[in-house]
Design an enzyme around this catalytic site. Structure first.
Site, PDB file in Angstrom:
ATOM      1  N   ASP A  59       0.841  -1.202   0.000  1.00  5.44           N
ATOM      2  CA  ASP A  59       0.000   0.000   0.000  1.00  5.44           C
ATOM      3  C   ASP A  59       0.875   1.251   0.000  1.00  5.44           C
ATOM      4  O   ASP A  59       1.099   1.850   1.047  1.00  5.44           O
ATOM      5  CB  ASP A  59      -0.883  -0.078   1.264  1.00  5.44           C
ATOM      6  CG  ASP A  59      -1.764   1.131   1.480  1.00  5.44           C
ATOM      7  OD1 ASP A  59      -2.012   1.873   0.526  1.00  5.44           O
ATOM      8  OD2 ASP A  59      -2.222   1.314   2.629  1.00  5.44           O
ATOM      9  N   LYS A  61       0.448   3.788  -2.504  1.00  6.07           N
ATOM     10  CA  LYS A  61      -0.351   4.888  -3.081  1.00  6.07           C
ATOM     11  C   LYS A  61       0.455   5.803  -4.007  1.00  6.07           C
ATOM     12  O   LYS A  61       0.605   7.000  -3.747  1.00  6.07           O
ATOM     13  CB  LYS A  61      -0.987   5.725  -1.962  1.00  6.07           C
ATOM     14  CG  LYS A  61      -1.893   4.944  -1.016  1.00  6.07           C
ATOM     15  CD  LYS A  61      -2.589   5.871  -0.038  1.00  6.07           C
ATOM     16  CE  LYS A  61      -3.522   5.170   0.911  1.00  6.07           C
ATOM     17  NZ  LYS A  61      -2.863   4.339   1.944  1.00  6.07           N
ATOM     18  N   ARG A 211      -5.836  -2.512  13.809  1.00  6.04           N
ATOM     19  CA  ARG A 211      -5.800  -2.617  15.274  1.00  6.04           C
ATOM     20  C   ARG A 211      -6.744  -3.642  15.902  1.00  6.04           C
ATOM     21  O   ARG A 211      -6.370  -4.243  16.917  1.00  6.04           O
ATOM     22  CB  ARG A 211      -5.981  -1.220  15.871  1.00  6.04           C
ATOM     23  CG  ARG A 211      -4.718  -0.376  15.684  1.00  6.04           C
ATOM     24  CD  ARG A 211      -5.000   1.089  15.773  1.00  6.04           C
ATOM     25  NE  ARG A 211      -5.866   1.542  14.678  1.00  6.04           N
ATOM     26  CZ  ARG A 211      -6.291   2.788  14.546  1.00  6.04           C
ATOM     27  NH1 ARG A 211      -5.938   3.691  15.430  1.00  6.04           N
ATOM     28  NH2 ARG A 211      -7.059   3.124  13.517  1.00  6.04           N
TER      29      ARG A 211
HETATM   30  O1  C5P Z   1      -6.156  -0.124  12.569  1.00  5.01           O
HETATM   31  P1  C5P Z   1      -7.186   0.039  11.496  1.00  5.01           P
HETATM   32  O2  C5P Z   1      -8.095  -1.156  11.325  1.00  5.01           O
HETATM   33  O3  C5P Z   1      -7.941   1.351  11.591  1.00  5.01           O
HETATM   34  O4  C5P Z   1      -6.292   0.106  10.162  1.00  5.01           O
HETATM   35  C1  C5P Z   1      -6.839   0.359   8.903  1.00  5.01           C
HETATM   36  C2  C5P Z   1      -5.757   0.383   7.854  1.00  5.01           C
HETATM   37  O5  C5P Z   1      -6.333   0.781   6.618  1.00  5.01           O
HETATM   38  C3  C5P Z   1      -4.612   1.354   8.127  1.00  5.01           C
HETATM   39  O6  C5P Z   1      -3.413   0.790   7.561  1.00  5.01           O
HETATM   40  C4  C5P Z   1      -5.016   2.586   7.369  1.00  5.01           C
HETATM   41  O7  C5P Z   1      -3.922   3.363   6.963  1.00  5.01           O
HETATM   42  C5  C5P Z   1      -5.723   1.975   6.160  1.00  5.01           C
HETATM   43  N1  C5P Z   1      -6.679   2.861   5.495  1.00  5.01           N
HETATM   44  C6  C5P Z   1      -7.779   3.415   6.137  1.00  5.01           C
HETATM   45  N2  C5P Z   1      -8.641   4.220   5.444  1.00  5.01           N
HETATM   46  C7  C5P Z   1      -8.424   4.472   4.149  1.00  5.01           C
HETATM   47  C8  C5P Z   1      -7.337   3.913   3.482  1.00  5.01           C
HETATM   48  C9  C5P Z   1      -6.472   3.089   4.198  1.00  5.01           C
HETATM   49  O8  C5P Z   1      -7.993   3.181   7.317  1.00  5.01           O
HETATM   50  N3  C5P Z   1      -9.285   5.221   3.481  1.00  5.01           N
END
Ligand code: C5P
Length: 232
Positions: A59, A61, A211
């Site tokens: 990821d 981007k 998380r």
């Molecule tokens: O810890 P959590 O479940 O919130 O992590 C979500 C992951 O998805 C993180 O790596 C975050 O950077 C990524 N992400 C996000 N929202 C987006 C794009 C990517 O939460 N729109």
């Protein structure tokens, strides 16, 4: 389309990442390597996780001129990742160049998905900072449509947008959705969340979970709970 749970390995070192992945002695989860871990450890972290038998969503981007993106994608393709991404805002020409760069001599390539508008961008900041005055939901669908026309496989989007993306771009156009939380879990800093079961219901193809798994007391049990709710 194979539904799967992707674990966001948002760690800042290889040591922490391997300590986490070592817990998974059975099924090897699909993992997401983001900027934090990649910039900390470089391409070797991708090779090592791959060698352990995990599928990888890299990821990073990408967003640059088409020629630079094409050449960078060729390098990522040689790393043998399974999925990678770019910003649709880089234009259709940039997305087409990315596909060209990613495609290996034998015609195979990793899946390529687009970020439409980041979920941290709202209507106000889009208008004020980016001078885009259309409704954000329309902008997201327009960027998803551009990604499809350019030949990409899907988009990263909120689980709330997944159904609409499938309506607009077809059911085979992949939706990868972060913002997933267990019904009895902490929301943290995510604003619009869904449970794995709701994400399945709405038609997400892949959920990205950080998380709720990485910070769980028993990460393997949390992962298996996600798989059970989302894939079974
Ligand atoms: O810890 P959590 O479940 O919130 O992590 C979500 C992951 O998805 C993180 O790596 C975050 O950077 C990524 N992400 C996000 N929202 C987006 C794009 C990517 O939460 N729109």
């Amino acid at each position: 389309m194979g539904k799967d749970v992707i674990i966001a390995c948002d760690f800042d070192s290889a040591e922490k990442t391997f300590a986490f992945l070592d817990k998974f002695t059975g099924r090897k989860p699909f993992v997401k390597i983001g900027m934090e871990l990649y910039y900390a450890e470089g391409p070797s972290i991708v090779r090592e996780i791959k060698k352990r038998g995990h599928k990888i969503f890299l990821d990073l981007k990408l967003h640059d001129i088409p020629n630079t993106v094409k050449k960078s994608m060729a390098v990522l393709s040689r790393l043998d990742v399974d999925m990678t991404n770019l910003h649709a805002a880089g234009t259709c020409r940039m997305m087409e160049a990315a596909i060209e760069g990613l495609t290996r001599p034998d015609g195979t390539r990793p899946m390529l998905i687009a970020v439409t508008q980041l979920t941290s961008t709202d209507q106000e900041s889009m208008e004020k900072d980016l001078w885009i005055e259309k409704p954000i939901a329309e902008v997201v669908m327009h960027y998803a449509h551009n990604a499809k026309v350019a030949g990409l496989d899907g988009v990263v989007c909120s689980p709330l947008e997944a159904g609409k993306v499938h309506d607009t771009c077809g059911k085979d156009f992949v939706t990868v959705t972060p913002g997933v939380r267990f019904a009895d879990g902490d929301i943290g800093d995510q604003k619009r969340v869904m449970t794995p079961a709701q994400a399945k219901e709405i038609g997400s193809d892949y959920i990205v979970v950080g998380r709720p798994i990485t910070a769980a007391e028993d990460p393997v049990a949390a992962y298996e709970r996600c798989v059970k709710e989302f894939c079974d």
